[in-house]
Design a protein around this motif. Sequence first.
Motif, PDB file in Angstrom:
ATOM      1  N   ARG A   9       0.836  -1.199   0.000  1.00  0.00           N
ATOM      2  CA  ARG A   9       0.000   0.000   0.000  1.00  0.00           C
ATOM      3  C   ARG A   9       0.868   1.245   0.000  1.00  0.00           C
ATOM      4  N   ILE A  10       0.682   2.090  -0.990  1.00  0.00           N
ATOM      5  CA  ILE A  10       1.535   3.267  -1.151  1.00  0.00           C
ATOM      6  C   ILE A  10       0.692   4.537  -1.266  1.00  0.00           C
ATOM      7  N   PRO A  11       1.269   5.679  -0.906  1.00  0.00           N
ATOM      8  CA  PRO A  11       0.555   6.951  -1.073  1.00  0.00           C
ATOM      9  C   PRO A  11       0.662   7.445  -2.514  1.00  0.00           C
ATOM     10  N   ALA A  12      -0.356   8.158  -2.963  1.00  0.00           N
ATOM     11  CA  ALA A  12      -0.340   8.751  -4.304  1.00  0.00           C
ATOM     12  C   ALA A  12      -1.314   9.910  -4.343  1.00  0.00           C
ATOM     13  N   MET A  13      -0.947  10.945  -5.072  1.00  0.00           N
ATOM     14  CA  MET A  13      -1.819  12.121  -5.174  1.00  0.00           C
ATOM     15  C   MET A  13      -1.549  12.857  -6.477  1.00  0.00           C
ATOM     16  N   ILE A  14      -2.554  13.565  -6.962  1.00  0.00           N
ATOM     17  CA  ILE A  14      -2.417  14.446  -8.125  1.00  0.00           C
ATOM     18  C   ILE A  14      -2.765  15.851  -7.663  1.00  0.00           C
ATOM     19  N   PHE A  15      -1.847  16.787  -7.924  1.00  0.00           N
ATOM     20  CA  PHE A  15      -1.985  18.151  -7.431  1.00  0.00           C
ATOM     21  C   PHE A  15      -1.818  19.148  -8.574  1.00  0.00           C
ATOM     22  N   SER A  16      -2.693  20.128  -8.636  1.00  0.00           N
ATOM     23  CA  SER A  16      -2.547  21.225  -9.588  1.00  0.00           C
ATOM     24  C   SER A  16      -3.423  22.376  -9.112  1.00  0.00           C
ATOM     25  N   GLU A  17      -2.782  23.470  -8.734  1.00  0.00           N
ATOM     26  CA  GLU A  17      -3.513  24.624  -8.207  1.00  0.00           C
ATOM     27  C   GLU A  17      -4.526  25.145  -9.220  1.00  0.00           C
ATOM     28  N   GLY A  18      -5.778  25.288  -8.790  1.00  0.00           N
ATOM     29  CA  GLY A  18      -6.820  25.836  -9.640  1.00  0.00           C
ATOM     30  C   GLY A  18      -7.366  24.874 -10.669  1.00  0.00           C
ATOM     31  N   PHE A  19      -6.832  23.655 -10.707  1.00  0.00           N
ATOM     32  CA  PHE A  19      -7.309  22.674 -11.697  1.00  0.00           C
ATOM     33  C   PHE A  19      -7.848  21.419 -11.025  1.00  0.00           C
TER      34      PHE A  19
END
Length: 694
Positions: free
Chosen positions: A558-568
């Motif tokens: 089990r691993i962490p994952a994220m998608i980040f984009s300011e304003g999107f």
Amino acid sequence: MFLQKIKPFLYLGVFYLIISLIVRIIFFFHPITTTSFGFFEIIKILLIGIVNDSFVFVLTCPFLALYFLFLSDSKYQKPYGHIILGVLMLLFLYILLIPNNIFKQYGGSIAEIALAFIGLKIIFFGLMLFLPEKRIKIRNTLYFITVFLYVLLIVFNAVSEYFFYNEFGLRYNFIAVDYLIYTNEVIGNIMESYPVVPLFLGIFAVAILITLFIYRKTKNELQELPNLKQKLILLGSFVALVGISLLGLNFTTKIKPADVFEEEIQANGLPKFYWAFTHNELDYFQFYPEINEKQAERNFLSQFSEPKLQRSITSDQPELKKNVVLISIESLSADFLQHYGNKQNLTPFLDSLADQSLMFTNLYATGNRTVRGLEALTLCIPPTAGESIIKRENNKNKFTTGSVFKSKGYDVKFLYGGYSYFDNMQDFFAGNGYGIVDRNNFKPEEITFANVWGVSDEDMAKKAIQTMNAEAKSGKPFFNHWMTVSNHRPFTYPEGRVDIPGNAKSREGGVKYTDYSLRKFFEMAKKQDWYKNTVFIIIADHCASSAGDTELPMDKYRIPAMIFSEGFIKPQKFTKTMSQIDVMPTLFGLLNFNYQSKFLGQDIFKKEFQPKAYVATYEDLGFIKDNYLTIISPVRKVKQYVLTQQKNMQAPDFNIYFDETNVPAPNQNKKLVEETISAYQSTSYWLKKNQLNR
């Protein structure tokens, strides 16, 4: 008389069995061994272990046997001695002077090793030929050296097996083969991670003491050399023992207990190393359960709205040509993050970023090596048996995330703080159209800290910003895949960055420093013009440890994952089970890309998405779905476990542990067994037929 002549073998054999027994007992009590064994189970494991060790010792004795077979005084008589010496000298000159001699054709250091061996043989043979009065003394010296080398290798192998088990909870496997191939990185890693000088001094001291004991007990056997009849008896006996050992190991290595630790403790590491060395890729169709190929493909492809291998992915929204930065973080287990219940505050930046991101809270890595993570994120296919595709010969011109970006006019690069030849990354990424930025691209003044794995993540972050600024000036969007290195043993990094000293060689320190470096990267990125038009994916390549009670312990994938984009990207948590191979298809969906896809992962926001995950070792291939873990293994084995979710109230949305309860074969969920076979069989077939190429 016969027993007298084999005394050296007996003493060395007993010593090897004692050392192997000590190692096995240490494994029983090692903290990484989480299984408890009953008295009779321990006796059974020890008995099988002794049998394995006995067979292995016999198979490691050919050089010792040859040494005794060639002991003779008659070969020094005229004219034989001079002829043999002349032949040895001609062989030495042949290796030294002939450019394309047979030894050099093997590549590597074979020629140098042969030259050194023949050179020493010439020196000692010449001394014994021309100084007959010193012959016994020289022979005794050579015998001492021979026994010492055997004892040294036995002790060194035992220490190596201990440290390997300490790291992975396993005997030797493909990783140990990698360690043999990538000697520079591995030796450097060992030098920086462990107290090597005292350790080696201890090994040598023990080896010398044991050698002196065996030498004194057996040296008198060299006073009267065996005659031809005795040598023939010794040779025949040895050949028979080798045959018995080969047959015996073929049987004992197939004894596979249900418990992983039981299997590893009773095994001997050397046969496992040999098997791994000779099996870079496992033929699925030779070792794993099968169904009809067409049916397997239909089963697997039924998860897609267009049930075929090459599918048209379309969107009714305009495509978004945003820059994309994919950051694979070395060895970042989910339970290092506060979001998953950790109370050590190891990742304050990533935890804060997760609150602003699309976070995948129940995502599983496909494997337990970096190359598996890179494979999953680049090819978006389930893992296959044996080595990662990255390390195989047929690894080029594949359908990749990079090829999709290139078709959209992106500048595509792979960024790595070390030398990308390691793990065959350079060959794979360059062979699939990626530009490469690695340690070779750094000027000396750009490196403030480096260890054997590469420049610090902090230095790589600065280089990444520099690279992205140059790409942005070209007017083209860019896709950069950055693989971090600092969160890896020996866990060394610049002083003064985090509250754990860089020389403490602490895993927690490695995690903290990587988090610190990522904070610095984002601080620099926010100052760039391209930042607000960029999407960042942050994901671990695999967990920090893979050892557990079962073949595929869920909490070790089990691993962490994220998608980040300011304003999107709108902050939210996606809690359904998903795989590492689903991340990039999901990103392409968020960007509204229209493309022809051969990815075997799914966009999690499509209505046809099925919550599931693929997890694997080199041999065991697992499929998680509907609270079941189904595992297929060589010799066409099938196991299944019921997964019981248990929430940790300190982090109720994230920290879900699984109890794995074995399902007896008659009660297994046959539909999920067929789905598991279909997924891995189809993937293996398409790879074999090059159908996953561009």
